[in-house]
Write a protein that holds these residues in place. Sequence first.
Motif, PDB file in Angstrom:
ATOM      1  N   ILE A 132      -5.927 -21.330 -49.843  1.00 50.93           N
ATOM      2  CA  ILE A 132      -4.988 -20.839 -48.753  1.00 50.93           C
ATOM      3  C   ILE A 132      -4.443 -21.615 -47.742  1.00 50.93           C
ATOM      4  CG2 ILE A 132      -4.751 -19.111 -46.817  1.00 50.93           C
ATOM      5  CD1 ILE A 132      -6.644 -17.638 -48.878  1.00 50.93           C
ATOM      6  N   ASP A 133      -5.259 -22.637 -47.269  1.00 60.12           N
ATOM      7  CA  ASP A 133      -4.824 -23.989 -46.101  1.00 60.12           C
ATOM      8  C   ASP A 133      -3.728 -24.767 -47.037  1.00 60.12           C
ATOM      9  OD1 ASP A 133      -6.598 -22.489 -44.513  1.00 60.12           O
ATOM     10  OD2 ASP A 133      -8.097 -24.128 -44.762  1.00 60.12           O
ATOM     11  N   GLU A 134      -4.106 -24.879 -48.287  1.00 52.44           N
ATOM     12  CA  GLU A 134      -3.094 -25.917 -48.866  1.00 52.44           C
ATOM     13  C   GLU A 134      -1.800 -25.320 -48.953  1.00 52.44           C
ATOM     14  OE1 GLU A 134      -3.452 -29.016 -49.482  1.00 52.44           O
ATOM     15  OE2 GLU A 134      -5.477 -29.342 -48.684  1.00 52.44           O
ATOM     16  N   ILE A 135      -1.651 -24.107 -49.290  1.00 53.05           N
ATOM     17  CA  ILE A 135      -0.314 -23.241 -49.474  1.00 53.05           C
ATOM     18  C   ILE A 135       0.593 -23.252 -48.343  1.00 53.05           C
ATOM     19  CG2 ILE A 135       0.635 -21.203 -49.995  1.00 53.05           C
ATOM     20  CD1 ILE A 135      -1.791 -20.622 -51.998  1.00 53.05           C
ATOM     21  N   GLY A 136      -0.275 -22.861 -47.096  1.00 44.23           N
ATOM     22  CA  GLY A 136       0.603 -22.700 -45.826  1.00 44.23           C
ATOM     23  C   GLY A 136      -0.103 -23.252 -44.425  1.00 44.23           C
ATOM     24  N   ASP A 137       0.848 -23.729 -43.641  1.00 44.71           N
ATOM     25  CA  ASP A 137       0.237 -24.267 -42.462  1.00 44.71           C
ATOM     26  C   ASP A 137       1.049 -23.360 -41.232  1.00 44.71           C
ATOM     27  OD1 ASP A 137      -1.109 -25.568 -40.278  1.00 44.71           O
ATOM     28  OD2 ASP A 137       0.100 -27.370 -40.648  1.00 44.71           O
ATOM     29  N   GLY A 138       0.255 -22.656 -40.490  1.00 41.83           N
ATOM     30  CA  GLY A 138       0.810 -21.768 -39.686  1.00 41.83           C
ATOM     31  C   GLY A 138       1.785 -20.737 -40.218  1.00 41.83           C
ATOM     32  N   GLY A 139       1.723 -20.581 -41.303  1.00 41.45           N
ATOM     33  CA  GLY A 139       2.743 -19.358 -41.977  1.00 41.45           C
ATOM     34  C   GLY A 139       3.681 -20.112 -42.720  1.00 41.45           C
ATOM     35  N   ILE A 140       3.970 -21.600 -42.209  1.00 47.93           N
ATOM     36  CA  ILE A 140       5.091 -22.095 -43.165  1.00 47.93           C
ATOM     37  C   ILE A 140       4.824 -22.379 -44.425  1.00 47.93           C
ATOM     38  CG2 ILE A 140       6.343 -24.194 -42.991  1.00 47.93           C
ATOM     39  CD1 ILE A 140       6.605 -24.094 -39.975  1.00 47.93           C
ATOM     40  N   ILE A 141       5.452 -22.108 -45.476  1.00 42.43           N
ATOM     41  CA  ILE A 141       5.028 -22.362 -46.796  1.00 42.43           C
ATOM     42  C   ILE A 141       5.211 -23.666 -47.069  1.00 42.43           C
ATOM     43  CG2 ILE A 141       5.601 -21.720 -49.332  1.00 42.43           C
ATOM     44  CD1 ILE A 141       6.317 -18.914 -48.183  1.00 42.43           C
ATOM     45  N   LEU A 142       4.121 -24.567 -47.536  1.00 42.68           N
ATOM     46  CA  LEU A 142       4.134 -25.939 -47.794  1.00 42.68           C
ATOM     47  C   LEU A 142       3.982 -26.297 -49.458  1.00 42.68           C
ATOM     48  CD1 LEU A 142       1.306 -27.204 -45.312  1.00 42.68           C
ATOM     49  CD2 LEU A 142       3.967 -27.107 -44.995  1.00 42.68           C
ATOM     50  N   GLU A 143       3.206 -25.531 -50.061  1.00 41.51           N
ATOM     51  CA  GLU A 143       3.004 -25.819 -51.462  1.00 41.51           C
ATOM     52  C   GLU A 143       3.028 -24.517 -52.320  1.00 41.51           C
ATOM     53  OE1 GLU A 143       3.625 -27.733 -54.608  1.00 41.51           O
ATOM     54  OE2 GLU A 143       2.664 -28.877 -52.924  1.00 41.51           O
ATOM     55  N   THR A 144       3.422 -24.429 -53.454  1.00 45.46           N
ATOM     56  CA  THR A 144       3.495 -23.368 -54.389  1.00 45.46           C
ATOM     57  C   THR A 144       2.916 -23.551 -55.927  1.00 45.46           C
ATOM     58  OG1 THR A 144       6.065 -23.415 -55.194  1.00 45.46           O
ATOM     59  CG2 THR A 144       5.249 -22.153 -52.982  1.00 45.46           C
ATOM     60  N   ASP A 145       3.044 -25.003 -56.009  1.00 48.47           N
ATOM     61  CA  ASP A 145       2.618 -25.525 -57.458  1.00 48.47           C
ATOM     62  C   ASP A 145       1.138 -25.236 -57.455  1.00 48.47           C
ATOM     63  OD1 ASP A 145       3.314 -26.968 -59.854  1.00 48.47           O
ATOM     64  OD2 ASP A 145       1.882 -28.392 -59.303  1.00 48.47           O
ATOM     65  N   SER A 146       0.738 -24.691 -58.449  1.00 44.98           N
ATOM     66  CA  SER A 146      -0.848 -24.432 -58.801  1.00 44.98           C
ATOM     67  C   SER A 146      -1.642 -25.662 -58.901  1.00 44.98           C
ATOM     68  CB  SER A 146      -0.994 -23.242 -59.737  1.00 44.98           C
ATOM     69  OG  SER A 146      -0.479 -23.875 -60.977  1.00 44.98           O
ATOM     70  N   ASN A 147      -1.000 -26.510 -59.943  1.00 47.33           N
ATOM     71  CA  ASN A 147      -1.816 -27.809 -60.157  1.00 47.33           C
ATOM     72  C   ASN A 147      -1.835 -28.535 -58.940  1.00 47.33           C
ATOM     73  OD1 ASN A 147      -1.880 -27.362 -63.003  1.00 47.33           O
ATOM     74  ND2 ASN A 147       0.156 -27.784 -63.179  1.00 47.33           N
ATOM     75  N   THR A 148      -0.841 -28.649 -57.945  1.00 48.68           N
ATOM     76  CA  THR A 148      -1.008 -29.679 -56.627  1.00 48.68           C
ATOM     77  C   THR A 148      -2.066 -28.939 -55.884  1.00 48.68           C
ATOM     78  OG1 THR A 148       1.464 -30.192 -57.175  1.00 48.68           O
ATOM     79  CG2 THR A 148       0.323 -30.376 -55.017  1.00 48.68           C
ATOM     80  N   ILE A 149      -2.038 -27.569 -55.736  1.00 49.18           N
ATOM     81  CA  ILE A 149      -2.910 -26.939 -54.723  1.00 49.18           C
ATOM     82  C   ILE A 149      -4.309 -26.977 -55.482  1.00 49.18           C
ATOM     83  CG2 ILE A 149      -3.663 -24.750 -54.059  1.00 49.18           C
ATOM     84  CD1 ILE A 149      -0.572 -23.733 -54.353  1.00 49.18           C
ATOM     85  N   ALA A 150      -4.545 -26.929 -56.567  1.00 49.56           N
ATOM     86  CA  ALA A 150      -5.880 -27.010 -57.127  1.00 49.56           C
ATOM     87  C   ALA A 150      -6.344 -28.449 -56.998  1.00 49.56           C
ATOM     88  CB  ALA A 150      -5.914 -26.607 -58.500  1.00 49.56           C
ATOM     89  N   GLY A 151      -5.424 -29.561 -57.237  1.00 52.32           N
ATOM     90  CA  GLY A 151      -5.857 -30.868 -57.297  1.00 52.32           C
ATOM     91  C   GLY A 151      -6.215 -31.163 -55.842  1.00 52.32           C
ATOM     92  N   LYS A 152      -5.633 -30.883 -54.913  1.00 49.04           N
ATOM     93  CA  LYS A 152      -5.844 -31.043 -53.537  1.00 49.04           C
ATOM     94  C   LYS A 152      -7.422 -30.393 -52.992  1.00 49.04           C
ATOM     95  CE  LYS A 152      -1.344 -31.882 -51.548  1.00 49.04           C
ATOM     96  NZ  LYS A 152      -0.377 -31.276 -50.716  1.00 49.04           N
TER      97      LYS A 152
END
Length: 186
Positions: A132-152
């Motif tokens: 959840i933290d990787e997807i958004g910061d303060g509500g602003i959408i930063l990332e939607t790619d699952s591989n990138t999110i899971a990798g981070k």
Amino acid sequence: MGHEYRDYSKESCPSMKNILLLDSEGKRVAVKYFSDDWPTHAAKLAYEKSVFTKTLKTNARSEAEITMFDGYIVVYKFVHDLHFFVTAGDDENELILANVLQGFYDAVGLLLRNDVEKRTALENLDLILLCIDEIGDGGIILETDSNTIAGKVATNAVDGAVPFSEQTISQALATAREHLARSLLK
């Protein structure tokens, strides 16, 4: 003439109000709110209960569904005994929100090795909260790619040997929740 300064960052970036992961009874598994639309804990719980109840009879198992609810766009998907929700203002792009939901769901699937159910989610709550933290910061959408999110998240989890003294409060709470979940499931 003076120049008027406007901060476009929040206005021009796609944003969301919350990400919710509830169980099949509408109880919290992992939630994060990015706005003050629900100022109290009671207001948040009431929203979760009402959005869960409204969507319960829909068939959001094969693909994500989109609905308007209380003036918000809600995108949601059900998998086994978990219900994934992303809420945003009614002026947000539904396709972007659907991508956020899909990215969240797919990243959770990758991190839980496709064992996407409540028990496994609770055992790996720290990973889900990091997602959840990787997807958004303060509500602003930063990332939607699952591989990138899971990798981070996986990188953070491996590097995650942070001494307790250096953990943030949310990390400490996540660790405490994980230990509590493990003790409850034994």
